[in-house]
Scaffold this active site. Sequence first.
Site, PDB file in Angstrom:
ATOM      1  N   SER A  44     -16.458   4.900  45.322  1.00 39.89           N
ATOM      2  CA  SER A  44     -17.072   5.945  46.134  1.00 39.89           C
ATOM      3  C   SER A  44     -18.054   5.310  47.098  1.00 39.89           C
ATOM      4  O   SER A  44     -18.633   4.247  46.806  1.00 39.89           O
ATOM      5  CB  SER A  44     -17.821   6.952  45.239  1.00 39.89           C
ATOM      6  OG  SER A  44     -18.621   7.824  46.012  1.00 39.89           O
ATOM      7  N   TYR A  76     -23.848   8.372  38.176  1.00 43.74           N
ATOM      8  CA  TYR A  76     -22.626   8.310  38.983  1.00 43.74           C
ATOM      9  C   TYR A  76     -22.608   7.050  39.845  1.00 43.74           C
ATOM     10  O   TYR A  76     -21.613   6.323  39.890  1.00 43.74           O
ATOM     11  CB  TYR A  76     -22.523   9.560  39.858  1.00 43.74           C
ATOM     12  CG  TYR A  76     -21.247   9.656  40.655  1.00 43.74           C
ATOM     13  CD1 TYR A  76     -20.113  10.268  40.124  1.00 43.74           C
ATOM     14  CD2 TYR A  76     -21.167   9.155  41.947  1.00 43.74           C
ATOM     15  CE1 TYR A  76     -18.936  10.360  40.852  1.00 43.74           C
ATOM     16  CE2 TYR A  76     -19.999   9.246  42.687  1.00 43.74           C
ATOM     17  CZ  TYR A  76     -18.881   9.848  42.138  1.00 43.74           C
ATOM     18  OH  TYR A  76     -17.723   9.932  42.871  1.00 43.74           O
TER      19      TYR A  76
END
Length: 266
Positions: free
Chosen positions: A153, A166
Amino acid sequence: MPDVPAITDYDARPLDGRVVLVTGGAQGIGRGIAQAVLGAGGRVLIGDLDREAGRACLDAWRVGERAAFVPLDVAREASVQRWVQAALERFGRIDGLVNNAGIAEPHRAPLASLALADWNRYLATNLTGTFLCSKHALPALAEAGGAIVNIASTRALQSEPDTEAYAASKGGMLAFTHALAVSAGPAVRVNAILPGWIAVDGWKKPGERRTPKLSRKDHAQHPAGRVGMPQDIGALAVYLLSPQSGFVTGQRFVVDGGMTVKMQYV
């Protein structure tokens, strides 16, 4: 003096006959990648916790023996072992692995109140899942001269508040990518894709599928002029899985419509 190589035809089906495994492949980016693999001539095994979504993919694709679904929990080693074995029993080989499964919601809680169980859940799914699937698919990938694509990401590079778990899991995937590229090469190439804002509302199972609600302002944040779609990630994944990228390994590719290079002033 040697001759310059002749012009060769571009291979429009670069994954013809190749077998690719996609974790979290029943919805969202994973489904976009699986469909891109099929469109490039490949065969695909998707793994997902959501059985309904997995079956819905097969019903929609109607590609017969070229696609299969087996339930998968990437955080459980026994589940991963069964999934990889199912691929070998069905297709006889593994040419590509896409580690896409993960917890998609980056926001959890301020660090001071973040539960250890939540921290561990992000790492177990996003990072440990990547390790387990790579570990058990690696022997077959090495035999086939295959490739691994890890879906990280842009949050591995930039952050919003309260996204530590995350971000850490996705950042770990980048380090895992270049480490494994060195360890597994030259038999297996390993690369990472870092998606930015990808609208997945229209790529969910039928009961949850929606038309994305995107404003002009949402699109304007991207130099490319629009929010991303799963097929944008699928197109690059096909390249990285195919022989066309044979000189590419250990790299990370940002696919975000230019959002991370645009100066943002409030």
